[in-house]
Design an enzyme around this catalytic site. Structure first.
Site, PDB file in Angstrom:
ATOM      1  N   LYS A  44     -11.142  20.112  23.377  1.00 27.20           N
ATOM      2  CA  LYS A  44     -12.358  20.517  22.700  1.00 27.20           C
ATOM      3  C   LYS A  44     -12.500  19.798  21.350  1.00 27.20           C
ATOM      4  CE  LYS A  44     -11.390  25.230  24.219  1.00 27.20           C
ATOM      5  NZ  LYS A  44     -11.044  26.587  23.684  1.00 27.20           N
TER       6      LYS A  44
ATOM      7  N   ASP B 177      -1.260  11.866  18.319  1.00 23.62           N
ATOM      8  CA  ASP B 177      -0.064  12.456  17.712  1.00 23.62           C
ATOM      9  C   ASP B 177       1.173  12.027  18.501  1.00 23.62           C
ATOM     10  OD1 ASP B 177       1.801  13.947  16.416  1.00 23.62           O
ATOM     11  OD2 ASP B 177       0.966  15.896  16.885  1.00 23.62           O
TER      12      ASP B 177
ATOM     13  N   ARG C  95     -12.392  24.977  13.598  1.00 26.93           N
ATOM     14  CA  ARG C  95     -13.061  23.806  14.180  1.00 26.93           C
ATOM     15  C   ARG C  95     -14.387  23.525  13.495  1.00 26.93           C
ATOM     16  NH1 ARG C  95     -10.466  22.374  19.048  1.00 26.93           N
ATOM     17  NH2 ARG C  95      -9.653  24.089  20.284  1.00 26.93           N
TER      18      ARG C  95
HETATM   19  P1  IMP Z   1      -1.076  14.045  21.545  1.00 31.06           P
HETATM   20  O1  IMP Z   1       0.208  14.664  21.083  1.00 31.06           O
HETATM   21  O2  IMP Z   1      -1.256  12.648  21.012  1.00 31.06           O
HETATM   22  O3  IMP Z   1      -1.244  14.125  23.041  1.00 31.06           O
HETATM   23  O4  IMP Z   1      -2.220  14.944  20.940  1.00 31.06           O
HETATM   24  C1  IMP Z   1      -2.441  16.132  21.622  1.00 31.06           C
HETATM   25  C2  IMP Z   1      -3.552  16.943  21.096  1.00 31.06           C
HETATM   26  O5  IMP Z   1      -2.942  17.873  20.239  1.00 31.06           O
HETATM   27  C3  IMP Z   1      -4.629  16.279  20.286  1.00 31.06           C
HETATM   28  O6  IMP Z   1      -5.666  15.736  21.062  1.00 31.06           O
HETATM   29  C4  IMP Z   1      -5.109  17.475  19.508  1.00 31.06           C
HETATM   30  O7  IMP Z   1      -6.031  18.216  20.281  1.00 31.06           O
HETATM   31  C5  IMP Z   1      -3.844  18.259  19.293  1.00 31.06           C
HETATM   32  N1  IMP Z   1      -3.281  17.948  17.964  1.00 31.06           N
HETATM   33  C6  IMP Z   1      -2.253  17.143  17.644  1.00 31.06           C
HETATM   34  N2  IMP Z   1      -2.019  17.159  16.321  1.00 31.06           N
HETATM   35  C7  IMP Z   1      -2.946  18.005  15.794  1.00 31.06           C
HETATM   36  C8  IMP Z   1      -3.242  18.461  14.456  1.00 31.06           C
HETATM   37  O8  IMP Z   1      -2.632  18.083  13.456  1.00 31.06           O
HETATM   38  N3  IMP Z   1      -4.280  19.347  14.347  1.00 31.06           N
HETATM   39  C9  IMP Z   1      -5.007  19.801  15.405  1.00 31.06           C
HETATM   40  N4  IMP Z   1      -4.771  19.398  16.653  1.00 31.06           N
HETATM   41  C10 IMP Z   1      -3.751  18.513  16.852  1.00 31.06           C
END
Ligand code: IMP
Ligand code: MG
Length: 182
Positions: free
Chosen positions: A45, A105, A168
């Site tokens: 989202k 992330d 959000r």
């Molecule tokens: P990934 O770890 O790169 O797969 O990121 C996964 C998802 O985790 C992202 O698309 C965000 O929705 C959420 N996410 C990661 N880090 C943050 C943060 O610092 N704040 C809010 N959501 C986060």
């Protein structure tokens, strides 16, 4: 009424700064995809505001699709995985796909979704992230094509990004400081 700020939050990027940067990204994207059959795939989202502002900043008129990627963990035994939910039928054969996500992330979302998109035989898949967390490229093992801002390794909220489904709707982007109780 806007939601209250989370405790221990400090502003990283204000609303005007975000709008200006997203508009500039939209311009970059416009020039890359000129004369191509572009489909923007927004990741729900967190990327809702990003996708919406990106589209309004573009002169191209791409198709827009949505996907949700949920990661789950079971108990304490490192059994974990990801589930992809496409909203509707994603017809991508021969198309240029731009995935728009809120933040890079760990790279799990990319590693899960990218192969699933490639299976649909698009011409090419590129990735745009509003935010790239410090060290994320190394963790993810890939270099995104478009990035809005770099952020420190902290939890960030606002402009679509949440903490337990809150914040959000903040117009700015805030970093939450590590505290004893978190
Ligand atoms: P990934 O770890 O790169 O797969 O990121 C996964 C998802 O985790 C992202 O698309 C965000 O929705 C959420 N996410 C990661 N880090 C943050 C943060 O610092 N704040 C809010 N959501 C986060
Ligand atoms: Mg996300």
């Amino acid at each position: 009424m806007p939601s209250l700020l989370p405790p221990h939050a400090h502003l990283l990027f204000g609303p005007d700064q975000i709008q200006e940067r997203v508009k500039a990204l939209a311009g970059e994207i416009d020039s890359v995809y000129k004369n191509l059959d572009l489909v923007v795939v927004g990741v729900l989202k967190g990327a809702v505001h990003f996708v919406s502002d990106l589209l309004r900043g573009m002169t191209l008129d791409p198709c827009v699709e949505w996907v949700r990627v949920s990661t789950y963990r079971e108990g304490t035994t490192a059994v974990s995985g990801s589930l992809i939910h496409f909203v509707g039928d994603l017809e991508l054969v021969g198309k240029d796909v731009l995935v728009a996500d809120d933040i890079l992330d760990s790279g799990r979302t990319y590693q899960t979704l990218n192969p699933a998109l490639l299976e649909r035989n698009p011409a090419r898949v590129r990735w745009a992230f509003l935010l790239e967390k410090e060290g994320a490229c190394e963790r993810a093992g890939f270099q995104p094509d478009f990035v809005g801002f770099h952020v420190p390794e902290a939890w960030v909220v606002g402009y679509g990004l949440d903490l337990a489904e809150k914040y959000r709707n903040l117009a700015g982007i805030y970093a939450l400081e590590q505290t004893e109780d978190r």
